[in-house]
Each structure stands twice: as C-alpha cells, then as structure tokens.
Design an enzyme around this catalytic site. Sequence first.
Site, PDB file in Angstrom:
ATOM      1  N   HIS A 158       0.853  -1.202   0.000  1.00 13.91           N
ATOM      2  CA  HIS A 158       0.000   0.000   0.000  1.00 13.91           C
ATOM      3  C   HIS A 158       0.888   1.252   0.000  1.00 13.91           C
ATOM      4  O   HIS A 158       1.013   1.952   1.005  1.00 13.91           O
ATOM      5  CB  HIS A 158      -0.867  -0.059   1.259  1.00 13.91           C
ATOM      6  CG  HIS A 158      -1.995   0.915   1.317  1.00 13.91           C
ATOM      7  ND1 HIS A 158      -1.847   2.258   1.055  1.00 13.91           N
ATOM      8  CD2 HIS A 158      -3.293   0.732   1.621  1.00 13.91           C
ATOM      9  CE1 HIS A 158      -3.015   2.857   1.214  1.00 13.91           C
ATOM     10  NE2 HIS A 158      -3.912   1.948   1.547  1.00 13.91           N
ATOM     11  N   GLU A 258      -0.895   1.128  -5.301  1.00 11.91           N
ATOM     12  CA  GLU A 258      -0.760  -0.090  -4.501  1.00 11.91           C
ATOM     13  C   GLU A 258      -0.703  -1.326  -5.391  1.00 11.91           C
ATOM     14  O   GLU A 258      -1.653  -1.609  -6.122  1.00 11.91           O
ATOM     15  CB  GLU A 258      -1.951  -0.177  -3.534  1.00 11.91           C
ATOM     16  CG  GLU A 258      -2.132   1.112  -2.736  1.00 11.91           C
ATOM     17  CD  GLU A 258      -3.470   1.196  -2.005  1.00 11.91           C
ATOM     18  OE1 GLU A 258      -3.976   0.140  -1.582  1.00 11.91           O
ATOM     19  OE2 GLU A 258      -4.008   2.311  -1.869  1.00 11.91           O
TER      20      GLU A 258
HETATM   21  O1  LIG Z   1      -7.157   4.084   6.415  1.00  8.33           O
HETATM   22  P1  LIG Z   1      -6.616   2.767   5.938  1.00  8.33           P
HETATM   23  O2  LIG Z   1      -7.196   1.572   6.627  1.00  8.33           O
HETATM   24  O3  LIG Z   1      -5.107   2.753   6.024  1.00  8.33           O
HETATM   25  O4  LIG Z   1      -6.977   2.653   4.405  1.00  8.33           O
HETATM   26  C1  LIG Z   1      -6.553   3.613   3.498  1.00  8.33           C
HETATM   27  C2  LIG Z   1      -7.083   3.331   2.085  1.00  8.33           C
HETATM   28  O5  LIG Z   1      -6.602   2.101   1.645  1.00  8.33           O
HETATM   29  C3  LIG Z   1      -6.926   1.731   0.284  1.00  8.33           C
HETATM   30  O6  LIG Z   1      -6.299   2.584  -0.608  1.00  8.33           O
HETATM   31  C4  LIG Z   1      -8.412   1.730   0.061  1.00  8.33           C
HETATM   32  O7  LIG Z   1      -8.700   1.581  -1.318  1.00  8.33           O
HETATM   33  C5  LIG Z   1      -9.029   2.997   0.577  1.00  8.33           C
HETATM   34  O8  LIG Z   1     -10.441   2.872   0.519  1.00  8.33           O
HETATM   35  C6  LIG Z   1      -8.606   3.268   2.009  1.00  8.33           C
HETATM   36  O9  LIG Z   1      -9.209   4.436   2.497  1.00  8.33           O
END
Ligand SMILES: O=P(O)(O)OC[C@H]1O[C@H](O)[C@H](O)[C@@H](O)[C@@H]1O
Length: 284
Positions: A158, A258
């Site tokens: 990510h 990601e």
């Molecule tokens: O806030 P987190 O749990 O780290 O997730 C952060 C982000 O991760 C990914 O990119 C998902 O597609 C998003 O929908 C999410 O908001």
Amino acid sequence: MSVDLPTGISRTTHPMPGVLIETEACTGLVLDQGAHVLRWAPSGQSEVLFTSDCAVFTPGKAIRGGIPVCWPWFDSGKEGQAPIRHGFARTADWRLVDASVTDGVATIAYELTGSDVDTHGFPTDVVARLEAEFGAELVVRLIVTAGAEAVEFEEALHTYLAVDDISKVRIEGLDGDDYLDTIGEPTQGTQVGEITFDGELDRVYSTGAQAVLTDDQRTITVGKHNSATTVVWNPGEELAATMRDLGADQARLFCCIETANAKEHAVTLQPGQRHAMVATYRVG
Ligand SMILES: O=P(O)(O)OC[C@H]1O[C@H](O)[C@H](O)[C@@H](O)[C@@H]1O
C-alpha cells in the site's frame, strides 16, 4: 535468532524499532512492525515515500505512510468478511531474518508466521516473507508459502508516494483498464487516458501493467510482477480533514499506487505452494 548486520545496515529505535539503510546508493528505513518500509531516497533524490506529519507510531496501530503490507485481506476483504481491515500483517511484529549488502544493494528480509500473531482464524502455518532491496531502485517482494491446507488471501503493498502537488499528478499506464470505483456505492468503469486528481479518488484496477507517475518535479515508475490489481487512492482534502493521522493539508502531498492482488484477483495456494508478488520503484 539475531541477525548480523553488515556495514550500511544498522539497528534503530526511531520512530520505532527497525533497520536503517545508509549506503552510497540510497538511504532507507524498515520498521519491525509490519515489515514496514517507511523511507527510501536514492542518492541525489528527496524522499520517495510520503509519511504523514500526523502519523502515529504506537505499537499495534497502522502507520499513515511508507509501504504498509496489507495481508491476508485487503480493505474489508473479498466478501466484506475480513475480521481486520487490510489484514493483521501491517500491525504485527515481524522477525528480521536476513540482512546483507551485495554490490552496493542492501537487502532486508522479515518473516511472519501464525506463532507471531493472532491470525483471526487464518491458517497459522502460512508463512509470509517480506524482502526489500534498497539500491538506486527499490524492490519489494511479498512471498507467501502455504502450510498443510489450501489457502486463499488478498495482498497489497500500500505504497504512499511523495508528490509535490496532487493536482498536478498524472498517472500513465492504465489506459483501457477496468476498475471498481469504491467511493459510495461501488461502480465499474474503464480508464480513458491518464489518471488525474480532482478531490477524492479510490479505484481498484484490474491490471498487470506498470504505472508511471509524473508531477512537476519527477517521474516515479512502479513496476510489478505477479500482481493483477493496482489500487490508486487519494482521499482529497475533505476526507483527509476527518482522518486524525492525516489532515486536510497533507492530502495534496501523496498518491497511493498499490501493487496488489485483491477482490476477484485473490490468490489461492495449494498445500506447500509459494507465491511471490513483486513491486519495483524507479525515480527519474
Ligand atoms: O485508512 P486505511 O485503513 O489505512 O486505508 C486507506 C485506504 O486504503 C486503500 O487505498 C483503500 O482503497 C481505501 O479505501 C482506504 O481508504
């Protein structure tokens, strides 16, 4: 097991326990929690990975920046069944199992097994290994080996890429690829031309292609292998303002690209089988 560290790799406790890489080719940092690559700057370049000014470095809490390892679930899971959003790996303590420097490239390896963490019902004999090679390029491999039974999982590196101004960012390479837009009620779409940003964007692309990000300052190429999903995310100012570890002013400073296998691209391994997903990062 304690690992001997060669010149160029040292232990650190700041901002959390981990290993620091300082070679002629680059500087870098990997935290034990999450086997989390937090920093990488090739020589002559500013930091390639973004970390929020409000990031929280508390054991067991997810870190807003660098390269969180999402595994064995992405988001809330393939069918919304994940007991932990983005999986347990990103907040677990991984074990450092190898550290070496060869031809100027520093390699770090971490492992996580079911005896190290509460797997919330996921088979405990599956082994996850994170290898990161720090040089003029950064190479990150997530290698999963199944245990005695077949297993299905999702995974994502990510990656928070540091950018000058999200409104000037363009991402090439995904033209013609199908995506799921996950803002509000999910909708299907097909990418036409480059990706640009105007507020929140959260898309799960079905693609095996590399992505090339350009802003006013530089180009970052994210290559990949054994990955059928690319997630592109920026929360936009409004959503970022509601996130305690981010804030409105930080949203324009990063873009997540990601490298993943998620949703219908979840990976199935038969007993003893191994799967390696690779992401490569190049600046220039
Ligand atoms: O806030 P987190 O749990 O780290 O997730 C952060 C982000 O991760 C990914 O990119 C998902 O597609 C998003 O929908 C999410 O908001």
